[in-house]
Design a protein around this motif. Structure first.
Motif: not given
Length: 235
Positions: A196-217
């Motif tokens: 899971i870590v490696l797949s996220t690191e390589s972009g094959h799995l989505p990252e966790t929501p980050k600062p600036g994401d509209q999720t937190f608007a």
């Protein structure tokens, strides 16, 4: 208006919230209380569940599923009060897709015995858990979410308290990988967790929501109790 009370202080926080709403002539549409012990709901339409702590178990999985069900009922026009306190990480602990509940519990046990502080542990745990690292906010968006927090973390880092279910995750998979390597824990993780870590690191799995994401608007946080506030009050 929905109430989601999560953590060791969930029951008294929910009781206080209901009392405040009652003074304003408002009743919650529904919600969930998840704590470490059985409790009675302050109003009938709040569901009370007992999670597991310090490692997630069957109760935590049931609580995580109940949380998903309620989040699915929340609409854009709704307001949600998330009442957050320490212990939430485990009490609603459920695995990300691809991991089993047994593997998640083994990760928690590994980290609890690692000597890492709570901030470092939660940077890692939120990577593998269903609701940590802003994922609850993502499920509730675009509703108005007000988070009231009792901190059990020195320094009161919102991203660390309860693994930050409604907070952007500032840590990338690459940084988590480096932390695990530096702590000599990488090789002790279940193989699927490393994938899971490696797949996220390589972009094959989505990252966790980050600062600036509209999720937190439409998400706000208010720290209502902490070690510092308690010390100041005692002084």
């Amino acid at each position: 208006m929905w109430i989601l009370a999560l953590g060791k202080a969930a029951a008294p926080m929910a009781e206080a919230a209901v009392a405040v709403l009652r003074e304003r002539g408002v009743s919650p549409a529904g919600g969930l209380i998840v704590g470490p012990a059985p409790s009675a709901p302050p109003v009938p339409n709040l569901i009370c569940l007992q999670g597991d702590h310090p490692e997630p178990g069957a109760g935590s999985l049931a609580a995580a599923d109940a949380l998903a069900k309620i989040a699915g009922q929340v609409r854009e026009s709704d307001q949600v009060w998330v009442l957050l306190s320490g212990g939430t990480t485990s009490l609603i602990g459920a695995p990300e897709p691809g991991l089993t509940s047994t593997e998640l519990a083994s990760i928690y046990a590994l980290l609890l015995g690692s000597g890492l502080d709570i901030t470092a542990m939660n940077r890692i745990r939120k990577r593998f858990s269903r609701w940590g690292g802003g994922k609850l906010a993502r499920a509730l968006a675009p509703a108005r979410v007000r988070v009231f927090v009792i901190s059990d973390v020195i320094g009161d880092d919102l991203a660390s308290i309860g693994s930050g279910p409604c907070v952007p995750d500032p840590t990338t998979a690459a940084e988590v990988h480096s932390l695990l390597e530096a702590s000599r824990l990488w090789g002790q993780l279940p193989e699927q967790a490393r994938r899971i870590v490696l797949s996220t690191e390589s972009g094959h799995l989505p990252e966790t929501p980050k600062p600036g994401d509209q999720t937190f608007a439409r998400v706000t946080h208010e720290l209502i109790a902490s070690n510092r506030l308690a010390l100041d009050a005692a002084a």
